[in-house]
Every structure is written in C-alpha cells, then in structure tokens.
Design a protein around this motif. Structure first.
Motif, short mmCIF file in Angstrom:
data_model
loop_
_atom_site.label_atom_id
_atom_site.label_comp_id
_atom_site.label_asym_id
_atom_site.label_seq_id
_atom_site.Cartn_x
_atom_site.Cartn_y
_atom_site.Cartn_z
N ILE A 71 -14.80 1.37 -3.86
CA ILE A 71 -14.76 1.93 -2.51
C ILE A 71 -13.43 2.62 -2.21
CG2 ILE A 71 -16.40 0.26 -1.54
CD1 ILE A 71 -14.00 -1.28 -0.43
N GLU A 72 -12.57 2.78 -3.23
CA GLU A 72 -11.26 3.37 -2.95
C GLU A 72 -11.37 4.78 -2.39
OE1 GLU A 72 -11.87 3.96 -7.47
OE2 GLU A 72 -12.40 2.53 -5.90
N SER A 73 -12.43 5.52 -2.74
CA SER A 73 -12.58 6.89 -2.24
C SER A 73 -13.23 6.93 -0.85
CB SER A 73 -13.43 7.71 -3.21
OG SER A 73 -14.75 7.17 -3.31
N ASP A 84 -1.17 -7.21 8.90
CA ASP A 84 -0.70 -8.29 9.79
C ASP A 84 0.70 -8.05 10.35
OD1 ASP A 84 0.82 -8.62 7.51
OD2 ASP A 84 0.71 -10.82 7.54
N ASN A 85 1.21 -6.83 10.28
CA ASN A 85 2.51 -6.42 10.82
C ASN A 85 3.70 -6.85 9.96
OD1 ASN A 85 0.76 -5.75 12.87
ND2 ASN A 85 1.66 -7.07 14.41
N SER A 86 3.47 -7.54 8.85
CA SER A 86 4.58 -7.94 8.00
C SER A 86 5.09 -6.74 7.22
CB SER A 86 4.15 -9.05 7.04
OG SER A 86 3.20 -8.57 6.11
N GLN A 87 6.37 -6.75 6.89
CA GLN A 87 6.98 -5.64 6.16
C GLN A 87 6.37 -5.48 4.77
OE1 GLN A 87 9.13 -3.26 7.26
NE2 GLN A 87 8.70 -4.23 9.23
N ASN A 88 6.04 -6.58 4.13
CA ASN A 88 5.43 -6.49 2.79
C ASN A 88 4.06 -5.83 2.85
OD1 ASN A 88 7.56 -7.67 1.40
ND2 ASN A 88 6.78 -9.74 1.69
N ALA A 89 3.27 -6.16 3.88
CA ALA A 89 1.95 -5.55 4.03
C ALA A 89 2.08 -4.07 4.35
CB ALA A 89 1.16 -6.27 5.11
N ILE A 90 3.04 -3.71 5.20
CA ILE A 90 3.27 -2.30 5.53
C ILE A 90 3.66 -1.53 4.27
CG2 ILE A 90 4.77 -0.73 6.79
CD1 ILE A 90 4.94 -2.85 9.01
N HIS A 91 4.52 -2.12 3.45
CA HIS A 91 4.94 -1.46 2.21
C HIS A 91 3.75 -1.25 1.28
CE1 HIS A 91 7.35 -0.45 -1.32
NE2 HIS A 91 6.68 -1.38 -2.00
N ALA A 92 2.88 -2.26 1.18
CA ALA A 92 1.70 -2.14 0.31
C ALA A 92 0.76 -1.05 0.81
CB ALA A 92 0.97 -3.48 0.24
N CYS A 93 0.54 -0.98 2.12
CA CYS A 93 -0.34 0.04 2.69
C CYS A 93 0.25 1.44 2.51
CB CYS A 93 -0.59 -0.24 4.17
SG CYS A 93 -1.60 -1.70 4.49
N HIS A 94 1.56 1.54 2.66
CA HIS A 94 2.21 2.85 2.47
C HIS A 94 2.05 3.32 1.02
CE1 HIS A 94 5.04 6.10 3.21
NE2 HIS A 94 5.69 5.75 2.11
N THR A 95 2.21 2.40 0.08
CA THR A 95 2.04 2.75 -1.33
C THR A 95 0.60 3.18 -1.61
OG1 THR A 95 3.74 1.12 -1.91
CG2 THR A 95 2.34 1.94 -3.69
N LEU A 96 -0.36 2.46 -1.01
CA LEU A 96 -1.77 2.81 -1.20
C LEU A 96 -2.06 4.19 -0.62
CD1 LEU A 96 -4.63 1.98 -2.10
CD2 LEU A 96 -4.92 0.92 0.16
N LYS A 97 -1.48 4.51 0.54
CA LYS A 97 -1.69 5.83 1.14
C LYS A 97 -1.16 6.93 0.23
CE LYS A 97 -0.71 8.66 5.21
NZ LYS A 97 -2.07 9.22 5.22
N GLU A 98 0.03 6.72 -0.33
CA GLU A 98 0.60 7.72 -1.24
C GLU A 98 -0.30 7.92 -2.45
OE1 GLU A 98 4.47 6.18 -2.11
OE2 GLU A 98 5.43 7.34 -0.51
N GLU A 99 -0.86 6.83 -2.96
CA GLU A 99 -1.74 6.91 -4.13
C GLU A 99 -3.02 7.67 -3.79
OE1 GLU A 99 -3.19 6.33 -8.00
OE2 GLU A 99 -1.16 6.03 -7.17
N LEU A 100 -3.64 7.35 -2.65
CA LEU A 100 -4.90 8.02 -2.27
C LEU A 100 -4.66 9.48 -1.89
CD1 LEU A 100 -6.57 5.18 -0.14
CD2 LEU A 100 -7.01 5.79 -2.53
N ASP A 101 -3.54 9.76 -1.23
CA ASP A 101 -3.23 11.15 -0.89
C ASP A 101 -2.99 11.97 -2.15
OD1 ASP A 101 -3.46 10.55 1.76
OD2 ASP A 101 -1.31 10.48 2.18
N GLN A 152 -4.37 11.54 -5.01
CA GLN A 152 -5.64 11.80 -5.68
C GLN A 152 -6.58 12.65 -4.82
OE1 GLN A 152 -7.49 8.19 -7.18
NE2 GLN A 152 -5.50 7.23 -7.50
N LYS A 153 -6.10 13.00 -3.60
CA LYS A 153 -6.90 13.83 -2.68
C LYS A 153 -8.27 13.21 -2.43
CE LYS A 153 -4.60 18.12 -4.09
NZ LYS A 153 -3.62 18.04 -2.99
N LEU A 154 -8.26 11.91 -2.14
CA LEU A 154 -9.51 11.18 -1.90
C LEU A 154 -9.90 11.16 -0.43
CD1 LEU A 154 -9.05 8.14 -4.31
CD2 LEU A 154 -10.44 10.20 -4.65
N GLY A 155 -9.17 11.88 0.41
CA GLY A 155 -9.53 11.94 1.82
C GLY A 155 -8.51 11.24 2.69
N MET A 156 -8.83 11.16 3.97
CA MET A 156 -7.93 10.55 4.94
C MET A 156 -7.77 9.06 4.66
SD MET A 156 -9.35 12.19 8.50
CE MET A 156 -11.01 11.60 8.16
#
Length: 680
Positions: free
Chosen positions: A264-266, A274-291, A293-297
């Motif tokens: 479902i990554e695409s 949960d507002n924690s800095q570690n979770a924010i960092h993980a989500c930011h890394t995931l956004k960079e990866e998906l962007d 690969q041009k998988l969409g918003m």
C-alpha cells in the motif's frame, strides 16, 4: 510477569464464550465435528454410537409441550424450557419455585414409573482426544479476547481447577498454544491483505507507541479508508517491535516494511503520529522516499488529542494535590457501601444531583474532572460524610477554603474543555475539519483567560503554557493539505475554518491541488459528450443539443467548478452525518466526491480519544504493558481483527465457535441428566 488467580479468573468470567469453566470441562463427551482443525491423534474415523433417550418422568405431568414441539412450559408459572432440557432440571425448577407442587394436583404414587436415562458409553481414546482439541480451541479464544499470554494456562491452579471438574481433561502444552495462535495470526493476516487489495481509494495510517514491562518498544500501524458505500473502515495492520535505540530511523524502517508487506506504499495519503520527535523524523523520511519515487501526495500530521491532553494537564497543574485528596475520598466512598449510601442520601437532601456508584477514579482527564465536579456540585454532601466519619477520613482529606476556591476556579475554566473532549469522544466520524473547529475554540478560551484582568496570577501562568502548546499545534497544521481536508467536511467548509488557515492563499492552492490530482482526465467517462443511454440509441441528438453540450463542456473544462459550487453553498448543520451527506451528494460532485473519499479518511488523532481521555485507556495500557514479547503481536492483532468482524480461522478453515458452544450445551444437559439419575 505474575498472573494472579484473581485477575485471570475475573477475566475468565467476563468473557462471552465459554461462560463458565464447567462448560469447558464437560465438553469431552461432545461428538466431534469436522471444522478443519484436525485431531491431535491420527487414525481411522470413529463412528459415534447412537444414543437412545426417553423423557418419561414424574415431572413432565407439570409441564405442557408447546405446539411446535420445541419447548415445554411450566403449568404453574409459565416458565419455558427447551424440549431437550434434562428432567432433573425440570424437577429442580419445581422444587425451588413451587414447593409442594406434588400436592397441588394428582398425587404421585410410589408405583409411578421411574425416569430412564441412557448415559453415553465411554468413547474411544482417539475421539476423546479430538474433543479435548475442541476444549483447547475454546481456551485459545479466551486467551485472545482476554489479552492473556498462553503461559496463563500453565498456571497450576487453573489446570487443577479443570482436573477437579473433570479428571480426564488434558490441556495442550503452553508451546502448542503459542504455535496455534501464530497459525491463526498468519491466516487472519492473509484475510487483511486480501481486503486491502480490493480498496480502490487512497488510505491513511495512524501510528501509536508504547513500552511493555520488558522495556520493549512497540509500534502499532492502523489503516483506514472510506469504501464505495461511504462507510468508514479501519483495520490494524501490524504491531512491530522497534529495535534499539528506538529512534526515528528504526521507526521508519519498521513502518516501511509494513507498508510494503501490504503493498500500500503507493496508496498512502497521510500518516497521523503521536507528536514525538522520533515519529516526526520517521514520517519525514517516509515522505522524502515517497516523493522521490513520485508515488503521489503524502503528508503527516500531529495528534490533536495528545496535544489537547497536554494543554489540559497544564490547566490542572495547580490543583493536582487537591485532586489527589478528593480521589482518596472517592476511593473510600466506592469501597464502603455504608459511606456511599450516606453520600447518596445527603446529595438527595441537599439537591446536589444524582451520582452513580462506583464513581470514576481514573487519573485520566475524565476522572480528574469528576473530582473537580464532586467538590463543586456535591460539596455539602462531601463535607457531611467527612464529618460523620471524621475519626477515619476527615483529618487527611478535608479541604481548606482556599483549596475549594482554587478547585471552583479551575472547574469553571476547564468546563469548555470537558465539553469539547466529550464531543470528540462521542463523534461518529472525527474529521480534521471538526477537530480544527474545536481546537480553535479552545485557543480562544485560553487567550481570554490569559488576558483577563480578573484571572489569578497562577491561572494566567497556566494559561500561558497552554497557549504555547496550542500555538505549536496550529503551526504544525497550517498547510494546504490540512486546509483541503477541512473544507471537504460539509459542516465546516470555509465559513468555520480557523482564521490561521483562512488568512493565507490556501483556497487558490486548493484549486490547483484539485485540478492536478482530480482533474477531468481521470473522469473521461463522466465528461464525454454523450451519455451511455444516448450511445445505445445510436447517438442521435439534435443540433441544438450539440451546441448546448459544447457550452456545458467549456464551463466544465475548469475542474474547479465543482469546488466553487460546493463552497458557495452554506455549510451543513454540525450534527450532519458527513459520510451520509457525501453519499447523497456524490452525483452532484463526481470529481470532488472522489477527493472527499480520500481526504476524509485522514484521522486527526493517533489514538481513539476515549482511550486517551477516559478510564478505558487504563485497561488498554494494562493489557499492552503486561503482555510478554512472544505473544504481543499475535494476541493483540487477532483480538483487534476479531473485534473488527474478521472471522477467527486457522490456516484455511474458519473455527465455528458457535457450533462448539452448542455442542458444549448439549453435553451439559446430558451430563446433568446422568447425575440426576445417580442421585435418584
């Protein structure tokens, strides 16, 4: 981890199936049913011996058979029993409910025929063992529903209880329970994967984190979407152990693995953390990866419920010692029937409301507010109970006038917060737009308190800290994705959007976002010049109709016309069912409704609000904290899937627990009849 007798037995009693240990202990005589689970012993199939059973009994004359032949009704009181009910049970009903029943009509003579009950002969070992498997599968379900590890069944007291009820009972070894539970986990996980393959819309995910008593850090990944019938769907994808040092990188790799496992990554539109800095960092890394690969918003958003909880904690800070004293008093009330009765009588006399016992004493927001509530709304009754029991409680629990005054101020100040959390917890579908609406109201209340010259200095200081957290949340949600998600709530639109979002150029950006991702090229069938019915008719349309359609296509060439029309209409009332509104209006907005299906599935909280604000969260915390590592993933996932309606199955075979319980009930009646015969 120690599992006490009291805790385990209480959970055992509370489960739906089986309803008692006696039900399980007697199940060994049940005829085996092929439910695909197999037997623990291999061999030829044993054909069950047919059993003859007569219902000749001295008690039957006091019962009349229903016309359908399926039940019997007591002639004295009308109580109905199944036609298969043992005569011993009928006799006990007469003895308990109608003493002297044998003298109320025709007397029973000594020559009356004695009841004949044929007891089933002992079954062969292979068949007996299969019945033990049925018992053990019932215990598997108990472990899952009670969120207990398989090691629970290795407790000697529990095994001895089964042996006491039936010496022939043989429970599986603890390791075999683990193996079977893992097999069930893998089978049900395949069903979850099959379900997600059929989802045609975008999906969103939420992350939650906790640590167990073994100091192991876990992450749960939950997926939600809106289906073609405009129903909100949610399913737990996995529970992952986050390896040491449990930072953002480790969270990202674990999350990425789950998304790829479910393919479902695409299709992931957003992630609520949960507002924690570690979770924010993980989500930011995931956004960079998906962007990349041009998988969409893809966007990530903070948890509004956790932010609100921190804001409320700042507001309670000054009165926390007083709340602790009140909680101690309430615990005394709950533990003493006499004291609670005195409190109820005093509240009635003083007209201080109706209080239902036991009173909530949770240290979460709902429990803390009830402590404030009791002081403010039942203060006279509270003082009256303390005076009556002053030798035991008054000295250490009595509140000073200054403490009561502080509680009154905080209670009045936090009342809008309490109403807000109640609305959030009870809302059918919590949308981004509705949460922003509530959070904006909370911010206004905080600023009014902070800037008021009537507020005490200690309350102003608390309000300043609350305002800081509120501004931080507002900053994090100030983007085009949040704006677009909010206005797609027909109750909010642009009229009720917070000022922080309405002041920018977000509306024009929203139009661009709509055109780029939901333009007419995705809806060629909808924008063609001829409808399906007209094509079937040969496409014959008048010259005037062709001109009219060209003009309509020109006006619709700009895909934002749907958005413009939607926003030009007044918002729907707040009580409106959002998904029902879109279900009714999706034909009016064919493109915009597709976008709404994607965006309205985005959750504003990473945890169910009632789990955070109410005492329900205490039970969830205990279950998660006490679960050993080798059972956490399987037990908690299976439990969540069962609660979501996914059938419990092992390999490719569904486990028919209803049938197993029917068999257990029949066996209980049969054994009761046998015991009744022995007694006579």
């Amino acid at each position: 981890m120690e599992w006490t007798v009291n805790n385990a037995f209480k959970t055992y009693k509370d489960m739906d199936h089986p309803k008692s240990m006696m039900d399980l202990a007697l199940i060994q005589n049940v005829d085996p049913v092929d439910i695909g689970l197999g037997s623990s012993e291999k061999g030829t199939t044993v054909v069950p011996t047919k059993r003859k059973k007569t219902m000749t009994s001295v008690y039957l004359k006091f019962f009349e058979t229903a016309p359908d032949g399926k039940s019997r009704r007591c002639k004295f009181c009308g109580q109905s029993y199944s036609i298969a009910t043992a005569t011993g049970n009928l006799g006990r009903h007469l003895s308990n409910r109608h003493p002297g029943y044998d003298k109320s009509g025709d007397s029973v003579t000594s020559s009356a025929p004695q009841p004949i009950t044929v007891v089933r002969k002992a079954q062969q070992q292979g068949k007996q063992q299969m019945d033990y498997d049925h018992l053990n599968w019932l215990l598997v379900k108990w472990l899952i529903l009670a969120s207990l590890p398989p090691s629970t069944l290795e407790e000697k007291w529990l095994a001895n209880s089964f042996k006491f009820l039936n010496p022939s009972i043989q429970l599986w070894p603890g390791e075999r329970y683990k193996v079977k539970i893992r097999e069930v986990f893998r089978s049900m996980q395949e069903d979850v994967m099959a379900t997600l393959e059929k989802v045609s819309s975008k999906v969103s995910i939420i992350l939650d984190f906790w640590s167990s008593y073994e100091q192991i850090f876990y992450m749960s990944v939950t997926c939600q979407w809106i289906d073609e019938n405009w129903s909100f769907q949610q399913v737990l994808l996995d529970i992952c152990q986050i390896p040491y040092p449990c930072g953002g990188s480790e969270i990202y790799h674990s999350l990425d693995k789950v998304l790829k496992m479910y393919n479902i990554e695409s299709r992931v539109l957003s992630c609520t953390h949960d507002n924690s800095q570690n979770a924010i960092h993980a989500c930011h890394t995931l956004k960079e990866e998906l962007d990349g690969q041009k998988l969409g918003m893809f966007y990530y958003i903070p948890c509004a419920a956790r932010t609100l909880n921190l804001i409320i904690e700042d507001g309670l800070r000054t009165t926390k010692p007083v709340i602790s004293k009140v909680r101690e008093f309430v615990l005394e009330l709950n533990s003493s029937a006499k004291m609670s009765e005195d409190f109820i009588q005093l509240t009635a006399a003083y007209q201080e409301g109706c209080w239902k016992f036991p009173l909530e004493t949770s240290a979460r927001w709902s429990g803390n507010y009830q402590m404030l509530d009791i002081v403010c709304k039942a203060g006279k009754s509270m003082d009256g109970v303390m005076r009556k029991y002053e030798d035991t409680i008054a000295g250490r629990m009595a509140l000073s006038p200054a403490e009561k005054n502080a509680v009154s101020i905080v209670h009045k100040y936090l009342e809008p917060f309490y109403k807000t959390t109640n609305n959030i917890c009870t809302n059918k579908l919590l949308t981004i737009g509705l949460v922003l609406f509530f959070m904006d109201h909370i911010s206004e209340m905080i600023i009014l308190c902070r800037d008021s010259r009537h507020s005490s200095d200690w309350l102003k200081n608390a309000a300043e800290d609350m305002a800081t957290k509120s501004r931080s949340y507002t900053t994090q949600v100030g983007n085009i994705f949040i704006f677009m998600t909010a206005i797609l709530d027909p109750r909010i639109k642009c009229e009720l959007i917070p000022e922080s979002l309405s002041s920018g150029n977000y509306l024009e950006e929203a139009r661009t976002l709509f055109i780029r991702n939901y333009s007419s090229r995705h809806f060629s069938s909808m924008t063609s010049g001829y409808g399906a019915q007209e094509i079937e008719d040969g496409g014959g349309v008048s010259f005037a109709e062709e001109i009219a359609r060209k003009k309509r296509r020109v006006s619709l060439s700009n895909a934002t016309d749907e958005l413009t029309q939607y926003l030009s209409e007044p918002p729907a009332p707040i009580p409106t069912d959002v998904l029902e509104w879109w279900k009714v209006n999706c034909t009016r907005y064919p493109r915009l409704s597709v976008m709404a299906r994607d965006f309205l599935a985005v959750q504003p909280t990473s945890v169910a609000p009632e789990d955070l604000f109410c005492s329900k969260g205490d039970e969830i915390y205990k279950q998660r904290f006490c679960m050993p590592h080798d059972s956490t993933q399987a037990i908690l996932c299976i439990r969540s899937w069962m609660q979501g309606g996914i059938k419990l199955k092992c390999k490719s075979d569904e486990i028919d627990y209803e049938r197993l319980m029917e068999m257990a009930g029949a066996t209980i009646a049969e054994n009761t009849a046998g015991l009744d015969k022995k007694q006579r």
